[in-house]
Motif scaffolding. Structure first.
Motif, PDB file in Angstrom:
ATOM      1  N   THR A 204       0.835  -1.204   0.000  1.00  0.00           N
ATOM      2  CA  THR A 204       0.000   0.000   0.000  1.00  0.00           C
ATOM      3  C   THR A 204       0.868   1.252   0.000  1.00  0.00           C
ATOM      4  O   THR A 204       0.358   2.357  -0.113  1.00  0.00           O
ATOM      5  CB  THR A 204      -0.934   0.018   1.224  1.00  0.00           C
TER       6      THR A 204
ATOM      7  N   THR B 197      -0.742  -1.015  -4.506  1.00  0.00           N
ATOM      8  CA  THR B 197      -2.151  -0.650  -4.417  1.00  0.00           C
ATOM      9  C   THR B 197      -2.377   0.345  -3.292  1.00  0.00           C
ATOM     10  O   THR B 197      -2.756  -0.037  -2.194  1.00  0.00           O
ATOM     11  CB  THR B 197      -3.009  -1.909  -4.131  1.00  0.00           C
ATOM     12  N   PRO B 198      -2.165   1.613  -3.543  1.00  0.00           N
ATOM     13  CA  PRO B 198      -2.361   2.568  -2.453  1.00  0.00           C
ATOM     14  C   PRO B 198      -3.817   2.622  -1.955  1.00  0.00           C
ATOM     15  O   PRO B 198      -4.045   2.860  -0.779  1.00  0.00           O
ATOM     16  CB  PRO B 198      -1.936   3.910  -3.055  1.00  0.00           C
TER      17      PRO B 198
ATOM     18  N   LEU C 293      -7.516  -1.950  -2.493  1.00  0.00           N
ATOM     19  CA  LEU C 293      -7.093  -3.196  -1.879  1.00  0.00           C
ATOM     20  C   LEU C 293      -8.039  -4.340  -2.219  1.00  0.00           C
ATOM     21  O   LEU C 293      -7.597  -5.471  -2.474  1.00  0.00           O
ATOM     22  CB  LEU C 293      -7.069  -2.973  -0.367  1.00  0.00           C
TER      23      LEU C 293
ATOM     24  N   VAL D  18      -0.563  -8.279   2.674  1.00  0.00           N
ATOM     25  CA  VAL D  18      -0.922  -6.863   2.542  1.00  0.00           C
ATOM     26  C   VAL D  18      -0.101  -6.065   3.550  1.00  0.00           C
ATOM     27  O   VAL D  18      -0.246  -6.250   4.761  1.00  0.00           O
ATOM     28  CB  VAL D  18      -2.432  -6.649   2.803  1.00  0.00           C
TER      29      VAL D  18
ATOM     30  N   TRP E  44      -2.629   2.231   4.177  1.00  0.00           N
ATOM     31  CA  TRP E  44      -3.843   2.227   3.338  1.00  0.00           C
ATOM     32  C   TRP E  44      -4.854   3.222   3.903  1.00  0.00           C
ATOM     33  O   TRP E  44      -5.414   4.042   3.163  1.00  0.00           O
ATOM     34  CB  TRP E  44      -4.427   0.807   3.305  1.00  0.00           C
TER      35      TRP E  44
ATOM     36  N   ASN F 174      -3.715   6.649   3.117  1.00  0.00           N
ATOM     37  CA  ASN F 174      -3.977   6.942   1.699  1.00  0.00           C
ATOM     38  C   ASN F 174      -5.452   7.274   1.463  1.00  0.00           C
ATOM     39  O   ASN F 174      -5.775   8.205   0.714  1.00  0.00           O
ATOM     40  CB  ASN F 174      -3.582   5.745   0.823  1.00  0.00           C
TER      41      ASN F 174
END
Lengths: 167, 167, 167
Positions: free
Chosen positions: A34, A62-63, A66, A81, A87, A90
């Protein structure tokens, strides 16, 4: 199916523990980051994690999305993850509804067939922060951890590199 | 008789765990709040906790005189004290001798006939605070937790909504 | 031989627990302090710890050269090192290579014949500090704890004066 949440403080050895758990499942492991390399400190951290993990991981960045990343990689090896706290950060920067996204993530975790190991941070065990933004971030981080822990099959609290069983 | 201390970080699920423990005892539970609705953030938090608990609790507000509130409500359902860290903060603002009051509270807990569940916070697991006031508050909070844990029959450390047995 | 690492938050009762562990071994215990009485707050803390311990300890002050102090006191009673976090801070102020020193300490611990009890602090469980120096200190503190926990025979996490077994 297994959902494992690994929590702990900064530099407690959470990522390393999570990597070991992910490798213990059959299939080629998938690393879902993330983090984005937005500054030198973060770039250095990402490079260090990658060097430690080695080359045999499938990597995704994957900022925000998810749930899509989990659904897209389901069906073979374990997904790691790393990490939920970033995350959350973000999501807040992108002005997304973190609480709705957390519920969607919990639902997505329930439907995964391959294992998912999630790393998160404990940030609420210090003195109450002076500024309101930091207070609301640590509140959100604590609530997010509760939501994910509830759907997790296992929860570990890592201290000095060693896992303590929570669930 | 049972004295149960529930500790943990901010938004770790301490209050919810304490409510479940209080309800598990026979009799109508008593909620002893040390919080006062002095600002919007706190008022919102109090309202949220009340909505979750439901209407069947006897409610008391006691920013300072916890021992009197415990003695006055002894003899029927369990009492839930939420929370000790705020009580400490109230004592310090009122320039009361917190350490003497902590000893009186420990003595009062020993003589209660109905159960008491106490919520407290871990605030000493972050970086050393810059300002001396914050440092002395976290020292006092840590010492208060030790004093109450010593007389408690059970101590739980809550992580991500899940209790870890300490005592 | 036994190497025991005692970790926890500020005023969690770590030192008191470590003293009890050190006294449980035969022989006169040795107190190895990494603290220097550079200001009133620290002088008061050192005096308080000494008053609690009593007169029967052999005392050493070692802000930096922990390995030499351990080797010099090996062969009789248990050594209590209080604490590693302050030692790290002293190394950083002296611009020593803390990471190299941590590896030397780990190697020295492996060769000790008499028991060693080491006290350390968890400082990474609060919100991410604003300033880069505090961030790099908490990173180093977390990594140091991992290095020492790896060579330790036992690790305890102290909460409200009570030990939780980690290793």
């Amino acid at each position: 199916m297994a959902v494992v949440l690994i929590t702990g403080g900064a530099r407690s050895g959470k990522s390393q523990r999570a990597e070991a758990r992910a490798r213990s499942f059959p299939g080629r492991p998938v690393y879902i980051a993330t983090a984005e390399a937005l500054d030198a400190e973060m770039a250095e951290r990402i490079a260090r994690h990658r060097a430690r993990r080695g080359d045999d991981w499938i990597e995704r960045e994957t900022p925000l999305d998810l749930v899509a990343a989990l659904d897209a990689t389901d069906g073979s090896g374990a997904r790691l993850v790393d990490c939920l706290t970033l995350w959350l950060s973000n999501l807040l920067h992108a002005e997304r509804d973190w609480s709705g996204e957390a519920a969607l993530l919990a639902a997505a975790l329930r439907r995964q067939r391959s294992p998912v190991i999630l790393v998160t941070n404990e940030v609420g065990l210090g003195i109450v922060p002076d500024n309101a933004l930091a207070r609301s971030f640590r509140d959100a981080a604590g609530l997010l951890n509760q939501v994910i822990a509830e759907v997790a099959d296992e929860v570990e609290f890592v201290v000095a590199g060693l896992p303590m069983k929570v669930k």
